[in-house]
Design a protein around this motif. Structure first.
Motif, mmCIF file in Angstrom:
data_model
loop_
_atom_site.group_PDB
_atom_site.id
_atom_site.type_symbol
_atom_site.label_atom_id
_atom_site.label_comp_id
_atom_site.label_asym_id
_atom_site.label_seq_id
_atom_site.Cartn_x
_atom_site.Cartn_y
_atom_site.Cartn_z
ATOM 1 N N ALA A 62 0.854 -1.186 0.000
ATOM 2 C CA ALA A 62 0.000 0.000 0.000
ATOM 3 C C ALA A 62 0.888 1.234 0.000
ATOM 4 O O ALA A 62 1.815 1.340 0.793
ATOM 5 N N ILE A 63 0.599 2.159 -0.914
ATOM 6 C CA ILE A 63 1.340 3.413 -0.996
ATOM 7 C C ILE A 63 0.363 4.537 -0.669
ATOM 8 O O ILE A 63 -0.618 4.725 -1.395
ATOM 9 N N PRO A 64 0.591 5.289 0.409
ATOM 10 C CA PRO A 64 -0.318 6.391 0.742
ATOM 11 C C PRO A 64 -0.175 7.522 -0.270
ATOM 12 O O PRO A 64 0.902 8.085 -0.435
ATOM 13 N N ILE A 65 -1.264 7.841 -0.988
ATOM 14 C CA ILE A 65 -1.171 8.874 -2.018
ATOM 15 C C ILE A 65 -1.816 10.184 -1.595
ATOM 16 O O ILE A 65 -1.681 11.178 -2.304
ATOM 17 N N GLY A 66 -2.498 10.225 -0.470
ATOM 18 C CA GLY A 66 -3.088 11.485 -0.019
ATOM 19 C C GLY A 66 -4.250 11.248 0.926
ATOM 20 O O GLY A 66 -4.399 10.171 1.490
ATOM 21 N N ALA A 67 -5.068 12.285 1.061
ATOM 22 C CA ALA A 67 -6.223 12.195 1.937
ATOM 23 C C ALA A 67 -7.298 13.167 1.468
ATOM 24 O O ALA A 67 -6.997 14.242 0.927
ATOM 25 N N TYR A 68 -8.551 12.783 1.653
ATOM 26 C CA TYR A 68 -9.659 13.705 1.463
ATOM 27 C C TYR A 68 -9.856 14.439 2.771
ATOM 28 O O TYR A 68 -9.949 13.837 3.833
ATOM 29 N N VAL A 69 -9.905 15.759 2.696
ATOM 30 C CA VAL A 69 -10.045 16.599 3.882
ATOM 31 C C VAL A 69 -11.351 17.364 3.754
ATOM 32 O O VAL A 69 -11.581 18.054 2.760
ATOM 33 N N LYS A 70 -12.218 17.227 4.763
ATOM 34 C CA LYS A 70 -13.503 17.924 4.756
ATOM 35 C C LYS A 70 -13.545 18.872 5.947
ATOM 36 O O LYS A 70 -13.493 18.445 7.098
ATOM 37 N N SER A 71 -13.591 20.148 5.645
ATOM 38 C CA SER A 71 -13.725 21.146 6.701
ATOM 39 C C SER A 71 -14.811 22.125 6.265
ATOM 40 O O SER A 71 -14.862 22.527 5.111
ATOM 41 N N GLY A 72 -15.671 22.480 7.198
ATOM 42 C CA GLY A 72 -16.824 23.291 6.839
ATOM 43 C C GLY A 72 -17.751 22.476 5.965
ATOM 44 O O GLY A 72 -18.121 21.365 6.292
#
Length: 108
Positions: A62-72
């Motif tokens: 598994a290679i971490p490619i990023g993240a979905y960030v939800k603010s507001g």
């Protein structure tokens, strides 16, 4: 050999979208969902009846490619630049080699 096939089938249930997207994490009112590039491989073999030699194995990465960030009310994708470079550099190299061969073939 049947035992190996059953074990692989049990492990295959967890492979899929759940392995590419992590569980959401709440940090100071911001929701983060990690995203990874996941690859698995399994194999097995045998000869003759159950008393004969048999084998099998598997692996994954598994290679971490990023993240979905939800603010507001907005959600955005935040890439892991180092991992994206590690995945992208071989792709760019192969593409460059292919384009060079195509250009050489068209010159003939």
């Amino acid at each position: 050999m049947t035992n190996l096939a059953l074990k692989l089938a049990e492990n295959a249930r967890t492979i899929g979208v759940r392995s590419a997207y992590g569980d959401p994490v709440q940090i100071e009112g911001v929701t983060i969902v990690p995203v990874a590039l996941v690859q698995y491989g399994f194999g097995g073999g045998g000869e003759g009846d159950e008393s004969a030699a048999a084998g099998g194995g598997g692996g994954g990465m598994a290679i971490p490619i990023g993240a979905y960030v939800k603010s507001g009310g907005a959600a955005r994708f935040e890439p892991n630049v180092i991992s994206l470079l590690a995945v992208g550099i071989p792709f760019v190299w192969v593409s460059g080699k292919a384009i060079a061969r195509i250009i050489r073939a068209l010159k003939r």
